[in-house]
Write a protein that holds these residues in place. Structure first.
Motif, PDB file in Angstrom:
ATOM      1  N   LEU A   1       0.849  -1.170   0.000  1.00  0.00           N
ATOM      2  CA  LEU A   1       0.000   0.000   0.000  1.00  0.00           C
ATOM      3  C   LEU A   1       0.898   1.237   0.000  1.00  0.00           C
ATOM      4  CD1 LEU A   1      -2.959   0.967   0.247  1.00  0.00           C
ATOM      5  CD2 LEU A   1      -2.626   0.951   2.686  1.00  0.00           C
ATOM      6  N   VAL A   2       0.690   2.110  -0.936  1.00  0.00           N
ATOM      7  CA  VAL A   2       1.495   3.319  -1.060  1.00  0.00           C
ATOM      8  C   VAL A   2       0.835   4.435  -0.261  1.00  0.00           C
ATOM      9  CG1 VAL A   2       2.373   5.019  -2.699  1.00  0.00           C
ATOM     10  CG2 VAL A   2       2.269   2.629  -3.343  1.00  0.00           C
ATOM     11  N   LEU A   3       1.652   5.221   0.425  1.00  0.00           N
ATOM     12  CA  LEU A   3       1.158   6.363   1.188  1.00  0.00           C
ATOM     13  C   LEU A   3       1.554   7.636   0.440  1.00  0.00           C
ATOM     14  CD1 LEU A   3       2.269   5.117   4.710  1.00  0.00           C
ATOM     15  CD2 LEU A   3       0.045   4.847   3.624  1.00  0.00           C
ATOM     16  N   PRO A   4       0.694   8.132  -0.456  1.00  0.00           N
ATOM     17  CA  PRO A   4       1.105   9.222  -1.343  1.00  0.00           C
ATOM     18  C   PRO A   4       1.079  10.615  -0.711  1.00  0.00           C
ATOM     19  CG  PRO A   4      -1.139   8.599  -1.844  1.00  0.00           C
ATOM     20  CD  PRO A   4      -0.643   7.653  -0.777  1.00  0.00           C
ATOM     21  N   PHE A   5       0.412  10.780   0.411  1.00  0.00           N
ATOM     22  CA  PHE A   5       0.255  12.111   0.978  1.00  0.00           C
ATOM     23  C   PHE A   5       1.194  12.294   2.171  1.00  0.00           C
ATOM     24  CE2 PHE A   5      -3.887  10.812  -0.753  1.00  0.00           C
ATOM     25  CZ  PHE A   5      -3.994  11.751  -1.763  1.00  0.00           C
ATOM     26  N   HIS A   6       1.578  13.542   2.428  1.00  0.00           N
ATOM     27  CA  HIS A   6       2.461  13.840   3.549  1.00  0.00           C
ATOM     28  C   HIS A   6       1.689  13.986   4.849  1.00  0.00           C
ATOM     29  CE1 HIS A   6       5.997  14.193   1.090  1.00  0.00           C
ATOM     30  NE2 HIS A   6       5.360  15.002   0.282  1.00  0.00           N
ATOM     31  N   ASN A   7       0.379  14.054   4.758  1.00  0.00           N
ATOM     32  CA  ASN A   7      -0.457  14.200   5.934  1.00  0.00           C
ATOM     33  C   ASN A   7      -0.940  12.816   6.374  1.00  0.00           C
ATOM     34  OD1 ASN A   7      -2.406  14.765   7.810  1.00  0.00           O
ATOM     35  ND2 ASN A   7      -3.344  16.409   6.635  1.00  0.00           N
ATOM     36  N   PRO A   8      -0.593  12.368   7.590  1.00  0.00           N
ATOM     37  CA  PRO A   8      -0.993  11.028   8.034  1.00  0.00           C
ATOM     38  C   PRO A   8      -2.509  10.822   8.064  1.00  0.00           C
ATOM     39  CG  PRO A   8       0.624  11.964   9.543  1.00  0.00           C
ATOM     40  CD  PRO A   8       0.240  13.041   8.581  1.00  0.00           C
ATOM     41  N   THR A   9      -3.261  11.849   8.438  1.00  0.00           N
ATOM     42  CA  THR A   9      -4.715  11.716   8.508  1.00  0.00           C
ATOM     43  C   THR A   9      -5.291  11.449   7.121  1.00  0.00           C
ATOM     44  OG1 THR A   9      -4.741  13.228  10.377  1.00  0.00           O
ATOM     45  CG2 THR A   9      -6.826  12.845   9.264  1.00  0.00           C
ATOM     46  N   THR A  10      -4.779  12.150   6.124  1.00  0.00           N
ATOM     47  CA  THR A  10      -5.249  11.935   4.756  1.00  0.00           C
ATOM     48  C   THR A  10      -4.938  10.516   4.300  1.00  0.00           C
ATOM     49  OG1 THR A  10      -4.831  14.275   4.292  1.00  0.00           O
ATOM     50  CG2 THR A  10      -5.140  12.834   2.404  1.00  0.00           C
ATOM     51  N   ASN A  11      -3.752  10.030   4.614  1.00  0.00           N
ATOM     52  CA  ASN A  11      -3.402   8.653   4.257  1.00  0.00           C
ATOM     53  C   ASN A  11      -4.293   7.649   4.976  1.00  0.00           C
ATOM     54  OD1 ASN A  11      -1.279   8.945   2.367  1.00  0.00           O
ATOM     55  ND2 ASN A  11       0.101   9.513   4.011  1.00  0.00           N
ATOM     56  N   ASN A  12      -4.582   7.899   6.258  1.00  0.00           N
ATOM     57  CA  ASN A  12      -5.436   6.987   7.016  1.00  0.00           C
ATOM     58  C   ASN A  12      -6.851   6.941   6.444  1.00  0.00           C
ATOM     59  OD1 ASN A  12      -3.379   6.299   8.768  1.00  0.00           O
ATOM     60  ND2 ASN A  12      -3.934   7.843  10.258  1.00  0.00           N
ATOM     61  N   VAL A  13      -7.403   8.092   6.123  1.00  0.00           N
ATOM     62  CA  VAL A  13      -8.744   8.135   5.536  1.00  0.00           C
ATOM     63  C   VAL A  13      -8.740   7.456   4.171  1.00  0.00           C
ATOM     64  CG1 VAL A  13     -10.541   9.670   4.642  1.00  0.00           C
ATOM     65  CG2 VAL A  13      -9.483  10.150   6.850  1.00  0.00           C
ATOM     66  N   THR A  68      -3.440   0.935   7.312  1.00  0.00           N
ATOM     67  CA  THR A  68      -2.639   2.094   6.901  1.00  0.00           C
ATOM     68  C   THR A  68      -1.865   2.663   8.084  1.00  0.00           C
ATOM     69  OG1 THR A  68      -4.269   2.609   5.208  1.00  0.00           O
ATOM     70  CG2 THR A  68      -2.733   4.344   5.776  1.00  0.00           C
ATOM     71  N   ARG A  69      -2.506   2.728   9.237  1.00  0.00           N
ATOM     72  CA  ARG A  69      -1.836   3.251  10.432  1.00  0.00           C
ATOM     73  C   ARG A  69      -0.658   2.365  10.835  1.00  0.00           C
ATOM     74  NH1 ARG A  69       0.596   6.494  12.398  1.00  0.00           N
ATOM     75  NH2 ARG A  69       0.721   6.782  14.610  1.00  0.00           N
ATOM     76  N   LEU A  70      -0.838   1.047  10.752  1.00  0.00           N
ATOM     77  CA  LEU A  70       0.257   0.134  11.066  1.00  0.00           C
ATOM     78  C   LEU A  70       1.403   0.276  10.072  1.00  0.00           C
ATOM     79  CD1 LEU A  70      -1.748  -3.060  12.090  1.00  0.00           C
ATOM     80  CD2 LEU A  70      -0.479  -1.505  13.583  1.00  0.00           C
ATOM     81  N   GLN A  71       1.064   0.503   8.820  1.00  0.00           N
ATOM     82  CA  GLN A  71       2.120   0.703   7.822  1.00  0.00           C
ATOM     83  C   GLN A  71       2.874   2.000   8.093  1.00  0.00           C
ATOM     84  OE1 GLN A  71       0.902   0.859   3.725  1.00  0.00           O
ATOM     85  NE2 GLN A  71       2.967   0.503   3.005  1.00  0.00           N
ATOM     86  N   GLN A  72       2.163   3.039   8.491  1.00  0.00           N
ATOM     87  CA  GLN A  72       2.832   4.291   8.851  1.00  0.00           C
ATOM     88  C   GLN A  72       3.775   4.083  10.026  1.00  0.00           C
ATOM     89  OE1 GLN A  72      -0.351   6.999   9.679  1.00  0.00           O
ATOM     90  NE2 GLN A  72      -0.482   7.722   7.574  1.00  0.00           N
TER      91      GLN A  72
END
Length: 113
Positions: A1-13, A68-72
């Protein structure tokens, strides 16, 4: 899973929405299998199964959010470990530089006496 945004909340949503869509796709596929296996007629209990699938939509969102949170957290741990290795390498280089200067000064002082 790619996390494209710099904002963690946006990635989580985003991860939650992806989890929701994945759950909805699986449920839809299951409903289609049930529909076609019953000869193209809606069994009486199919409506109840559909409501159960809809009831689990928030859990699909939550699962995507948590994954996503675990990946972060994993990425953050790796970055911190690399940062520690980098700092250790810089400290080692500084130590060796100081030691070389000390050895040079010691050798110079030994030759003068």
């Amino acid at each position: 899973l790619v996390l494209p945004f710099h904002n963690p909340t946006t990635n989580n949503v985003r991860g939650g929405i992806i989890g929701l869509v994945v759950w909805w796709s699986i449920a839809s596929f299951g409903m289609s299998i049930i529909f076609f296996s019953s000869g193209g007629k809606h069994p009486g209990w199919l409506q109840n199964v559909q409501w159960v699938c809809v009831a689990f939509l928030p859990l699909g969102f939550l699962a995507g959010f948590i994954i996503t949170r675990l990946q972060q957290a994993s990425i953050t741990t790796t970055i911190e470990m690399l940062k520690g290795d980098w700092e250790a390498a810089k400290a080692q280089a500084a130590y060796e530089s100081i030691r070389d200067k000390w050895d040079s000064a010691s050798e110079l002082g030994a030759h003068q006496t």
